[in-house]
Design an enzyme around this catalytic site. Structure first.
Site, mmCIF file in Angstrom:
data_model
loop_
_atom_site.group_PDB
_atom_site.id
_atom_site.type_symbol
_atom_site.label_atom_id
_atom_site.label_comp_id
_atom_site.label_asym_id
_atom_site.label_seq_id
_atom_site.Cartn_x
_atom_site.Cartn_y
_atom_site.Cartn_z
ATOM 1 N N HIS A 104 54.816 24.949 65.842
ATOM 2 C CA HIS A 104 53.285 24.154 65.196
ATOM 3 C C HIS A 104 52.792 25.455 63.859
ATOM 4 O O HIS A 104 51.349 25.620 64.044
ATOM 5 C CB HIS A 104 52.235 23.542 65.802
ATOM 6 C CG HIS A 104 52.443 22.347 66.319
ATOM 7 N ND1 HIS A 104 53.771 21.682 65.711
ATOM 8 C CD2 HIS A 104 52.199 21.489 67.580
ATOM 9 C CE1 HIS A 104 53.395 20.299 66.522
ATOM 10 N NE2 HIS A 104 52.272 20.985 67.531
ATOM 11 N N HIS A 175 48.353 16.268 63.823
ATOM 12 C CA HIS A 175 48.336 15.639 65.452
ATOM 13 C C HIS A 175 47.419 15.368 65.599
ATOM 14 O O HIS A 175 47.053 15.354 66.437
ATOM 15 C CB HIS A 175 48.980 17.278 65.747
ATOM 16 C CG HIS A 175 49.521 17.212 67.136
ATOM 17 N ND1 HIS A 175 49.351 16.421 68.011
ATOM 18 C CD2 HIS A 175 50.591 18.123 67.326
ATOM 19 C CE1 HIS A 175 49.934 16.247 69.247
ATOM 20 N NE2 HIS A 175 50.999 17.492 68.509
ATOM 21 N N GLU A 309 53.333 11.872 65.030
ATOM 22 C CA GLU A 309 53.248 12.540 63.560
ATOM 23 C C GLU A 309 54.606 12.324 62.851
ATOM 24 O O GLU A 309 55.748 13.319 62.866
ATOM 25 C CB GLU A 309 53.760 14.098 64.253
ATOM 26 C CG GLU A 309 52.877 14.487 65.691
ATOM 27 C CD GLU A 309 53.651 15.995 66.996
ATOM 28 O OE1 GLU A 309 53.710 16.596 66.188
ATOM 29 O OE2 GLU A 309 53.389 15.023 68.020
#
Length: 346
Positions: A104, A175, A309
């Site tokens: 991420h 998220h 996602e």
């Protein structure tokens, strides 16, 4: 619902909370730290209101949790193996934050930044963020916008745009963790339909080790609606990561006019339909949520929320052979990714 407080963010400035409302009575709140979704409250047919997002009690809890609750993640969402990729003979080394891999966007990814509010009203909030050349190891300056809006037909719309001055892979997503029962129950009792013919197997660290695999005859086949618990942990591909935490290559091929996925609460009173221009959805059953600060109950437990996602497949910079658009953004081109979550009381 999270209230604005005088507490200060890590940069010493107050958090800025924004609220969206529509005529149907749906209310969405977010904050500028991490361009984070805080709450998504949906009016039901029995005149109750149902909170559909996992969240924390205070802004500080969001800063201190590690589950990326509701946050915007980037420059590259999901994992990059060994925190590196190459292009035209040049290798780029990124900052690792999950063992040797990057997750991420790195240890100080976009979820840990103050986003600037460009405009806001009760229908929309537009955030922007500048990421400098070398940020977390990524090449080039990158300017990003995150546009959150709420429609009259209960669609929470999230549109990301980005531009760069050097070639760089870009992959942005939100998220959010959903629980359509109001976080009261285990999400494995939700029903899911996911319009995907293939998924990407991963190792225990979430890194792809082989190519895409057909969902046919596997526990990953959600082409027809089924309860998530039905085939849970029934195959080694799930056992490796304690549940579902896998990318599915969508049939929709970037067409946001048709559903990519649908989810139903365990009581069947609320449906959520996902539309996206992204090539894939990462379906995650909250396998590692244990101990995450919760809005009302102290901490969450594993499997109390699910994420869908919208993104490129994980580790895409190292796999140009995969059948999806190129994840590399070049100067003069614009990255654009639109995802909508529509809530439909039954």
């Amino acid at each position: 619902m999270l209230k604005e407080t005088p507490q200060l963010a890590p940069d010493g400035q107050p958090y800025r909370i924004s609220t969206l409302r529509n005529g149907a009575g749906m209310v969405v709140t977010m904050m500028d730290w991490g361009a984070t979704l805080l709450s998504c409250r949906v009016p039901m047919k029995d005149h109750t209101v149902r909170e559909t997002l996992l969240g924390c009690a205070t802004p500080e809890d969001y800063v201190n949790q590690a589950a990326y609750l509701g946050a915007t993640v980037g420059r590259y969402a999901n994992r990059i193996a060994n925190s590196q990729f190459s292009r035209n003979g040049e290798t780029f080394t990124l900052m690792a934050n999950q063992g040797v891999n990057q997750l991420h966007g790195g240890p100080e990814g976009f979820d840990k930044r103050r986003w600037r509010i460009v405009r806001q009203n009760e229908q929309e909030v537009l955030y922007t963020l500048d990421s400098a050349d070398g940020d977390q190891g990524f090449p080039g300056d990158c300017r990003v916008t995150a546009h959150y809006s709420l429609t009259e037909d209960n669609r929470l719309s999230i549109e990301f745009r980005a531009g760069v001055d050097k070639p760089c892979p870009v992959n942005l997503t939100n998220h959010a963790y959903f629980n359509l029962d109001g976080a009261q129950n285990d999400v494995r009792q939700h029903r899911l339909q996911l319009f995907a013919d293939s998924y990407l197997p991963v190792d225990g660290n979430g890194i792809p080790q082989a190519g895409l695999k057909s969902v046919e005859g596997t526990s990953f086949d959600f082409r027809q609606p089924k309860t998530i618990a039905d085939d849970f942990l029934s195959e080694e591909d799930q056992v490796l990561v304690k549940g579902y935490d896998h990318a599915f290559l969508l049939q929709t091929k970037g067409d946001a006019g048709i559903p990519a996925a649908q989810v139903w609460s365990s009581d069947s009173q609320l449906q959520m339909t996902v539309f996206t221009t992204a090539p894939a959805l990462q379906f995650y059953t909250g396998n590692y949520l244990d101990g995450t600060p919760a809005r009302e109950q102290g901490t969450y437990t594993a499997y109390q929320g699910l994420a869908l996602e919208s993104e490129f497949l994980p580790d895409s910079p190292n796999h140009p052979e995969w059948p999806q658009p190129d994840c590399w953004l070049t100067p003069g081109a614009e990255y654009r990714s639109l995802t909508q979550y529509q809530f439909i009381p039954q």
